[in-house]
Motif scaffolding. Structure first.
Motif, short mmCIF file in Angstrom:
data_model
loop_
_atom_site.label_atom_id
_atom_site.label_comp_id
_atom_site.label_asym_id
_atom_site.label_seq_id
_atom_site.Cartn_x
_atom_site.Cartn_y
_atom_site.Cartn_z
N ASN A 36 41.86 46.62 34.78
CA ASN A 36 40.96 46.54 33.63
C ASN A 36 40.91 45.10 33.10
O ASN A 36 41.93 44.42 33.05
CB ASN A 36 41.47 47.48 32.52
N LEU A 37 39.74 44.68 32.67
CA LEU A 37 39.53 43.30 32.24
C LEU A 37 40.44 42.92 31.06
O LEU A 37 40.57 43.67 30.09
CB LEU A 37 38.07 43.10 31.83
N VAL A 38 41.07 41.75 31.17
CA VAL A 38 41.93 41.24 30.09
C VAL A 38 41.31 39.99 29.46
O VAL A 38 41.32 39.83 28.25
CB VAL A 38 43.33 40.90 30.62
N ALA A 39 40.81 39.10 30.30
CA ALA A 39 40.22 37.87 29.77
C ALA A 39 39.15 37.35 30.72
O ALA A 39 39.21 37.60 31.94
CB ALA A 39 41.30 36.80 29.56
N PHE A 40 38.20 36.62 30.14
CA PHE A 40 37.06 36.12 30.92
C PHE A 40 36.53 34.87 30.26
O PHE A 40 36.52 34.76 29.02
CB PHE A 40 35.95 37.17 31.00
N ALA A 41 36.08 33.91 31.09
CA ALA A 41 35.41 32.71 30.56
C ALA A 41 34.35 32.24 31.54
O ALA A 41 34.58 32.20 32.75
CB ALA A 41 36.42 31.60 30.32
N ARG A 42 33.17 31.92 31.02
CA ARG A 42 32.10 31.31 31.84
C ARG A 42 31.88 29.89 31.35
O ARG A 42 31.48 29.67 30.20
CB ARG A 42 30.81 32.12 31.73
N GLY A 49 24.81 34.94 37.89
CA GLY A 49 25.13 36.01 38.83
C GLY A 49 26.62 36.09 39.16
O GLY A 49 27.08 37.08 39.73
N SER A 50 27.35 35.06 38.79
CA SER A 50 28.78 35.02 39.08
C SER A 50 29.64 35.67 38.00
O SER A 50 30.85 35.80 38.19
CB SER A 50 29.22 33.57 39.31
N VAL A 51 29.05 36.05 36.89
CA VAL A 51 29.79 36.82 35.89
C VAL A 51 30.33 38.09 36.56
O VAL A 51 31.54 38.34 36.59
CB VAL A 51 28.90 37.21 34.69
N ASP A 52 29.41 38.85 37.11
CA ASP A 52 29.79 40.12 37.73
C ASP A 52 30.66 39.90 38.97
O ASP A 52 31.60 40.64 39.22
CB ASP A 52 28.52 40.90 38.10
N ILE A 53 30.35 38.86 39.74
CA ILE A 53 31.10 38.62 40.98
C ILE A 53 32.54 38.26 40.67
O ILE A 53 33.47 38.74 41.34
CB ILE A 53 30.41 37.52 41.81
N ILE A 55 34.34 39.11 38.09
CA ILE A 55 35.04 40.32 37.63
C ILE A 55 35.32 41.25 38.83
O ILE A 55 36.42 41.78 38.97
CB ILE A 55 34.22 41.05 36.55
N LYS A 56 34.33 41.41 39.71
CA LYS A 56 34.53 42.27 40.88
C LYS A 56 35.60 41.69 41.81
O LYS A 56 36.36 42.43 42.44
CB LYS A 56 33.22 42.47 41.63
N ILE A 92 33.67 42.94 45.94
CA ILE A 92 33.35 41.64 46.52
C ILE A 92 34.52 41.25 47.41
O ILE A 92 35.67 41.22 46.96
CB ILE A 92 33.11 40.58 45.44
#
Lengths: 133, 133, 133, 133
Positions: A36-42, A49-53, A55-56, A92
């Motif tokens: 499950n997602l804990v942290a994310f940064a763009r 299109g790489s947001v989803d990639i 995470i996957k 992915i």
């Protein structure tokens, strides 16, 4: 559930530093032991299109406790896991996803990076994985 | 959010003109810088299955700021981005999607065309992209 | 399949004119007799979430050949069509979707408008429906 | 595309500080002007089901440029937007999502918080929104 938010933020900070050093713009995702997602940064200007990639990739690395690129070796036409990408709402399987382990080698999560070549994605993911104390 | 509706309508008008000139029937979609739909047109008798394909091409071109066909070069079996199509709710990676840029070269959206051969799809998308003032 | 692109563009032009006259920013979608998208336009600054809603309104109006608001009367708790919105990948059953008919009263498609109050959405959709020659 | 990563990280840091001050465990998501994810953090022990809810709240707030709770007022049974939640792949319309604006009042993204009561979710989202310089 393995990784803490503090550790995930260390991974993301280290990945961002490596990405900036290489002049890249990355999406970076960290999941916990439950995938499950804990942290994310763009980073600014990174591919949408790489947001989803990313995470996957992080989820895929934890789903199978291996680098995403290794899974991709077996998912090719004729391979033993051909088209495994159809499972789990989409996997992915090219490089950029790495399982995260604690000092005892137990998997505590996964990191996924997307925004450049798969070689660069993997390099930045490795920097992130190495940034956890 | 990049492209305006007026610009998107210019792109669609130019694409329609090229399609008609070539005797084709096309679906034409334009998305903005956030990859959200701005304008769409399906010429009479165009393939129904190409509604979704044209929209996915436009989004894919903006998601990665490159022509969809270029992405498809790398997503083949054995390629570095094999099965990337499983991300983002489904990508289309054969020709017909082109990023739209302003005079400074900044990406302001994407156009996607579907309804004929991929060569024709790309030609009509190019005409659409060139039609923006 | 009913409505032509030329007619759909008439509907969108008429809806845009009414929206502008009222000082609104709308998403406008037109589907054909098969409930497949024919034309779409998002006015600059219109709600992003209304892209999908306008398309779903147009489809819903054609799916059941009635105004979306009429369907919504029956989909309330205790109503005969309670939660019909779960079908068809998601319906929208508040006002703003109207079936489009030819001179003989036969349904040739649907129009959906979203971006303001449901009263304004319906008013603009009516203007669009009336704009077809 | 509106908000920068640096601003999104300011929002998340401010939201985390408020959550910790209140003794809560929150999921916090920030999207840009195109409703695409920019940054995310899940505090240790926060509800897993709130990962998706926080992201959907952030997107919903940007989709309609209003607080999610305000949208929820109109989506109740008998309300003008009943069952709007079925659009856009799923909306969340209870409090905890807030549009993010720049100094000129232009919307540059959205923040979504989930993990406690909706009152607490909203309070923490407000702290996040106020934390952007």
């Amino acid at each position: 559930m393995g990784i803490t938010l503090a550790q995930a933020e260390q991974a993301i900070a280290a990945a961002k530093a490596k990405s900036t050093e290489l002049g890249l713009k990355m999406n970076i995702a960290v999941v916990d032991a439950g995938a499950n997602l804990v942290a994310f940064a763009r980073q600014d200007g990174a591919w949408l299109g790489s947001v989803d990639i990313s995470i996957k990739k992080a989820k895929t690395a934890r789903f199978f406790d291996m680098n995403t690129g290794d899974l991709g070796q077996a998912s090719q036409p004729g391979g033993s896991l051909y088209n495994i990408e159809h499972s789990n709402g989409g996997l992915i399987t090219f490089p950029g996803g790495i399982p995260l382990k604690d000092a005892n080698g137990e998997v505590i999560g996964g990191i996924g990076v997307s925004g450049s070549t798969v070689e660069n994605d993997h390099t930045v993911a490795q920097a992130g994985a190495s940034g956890i104390n």
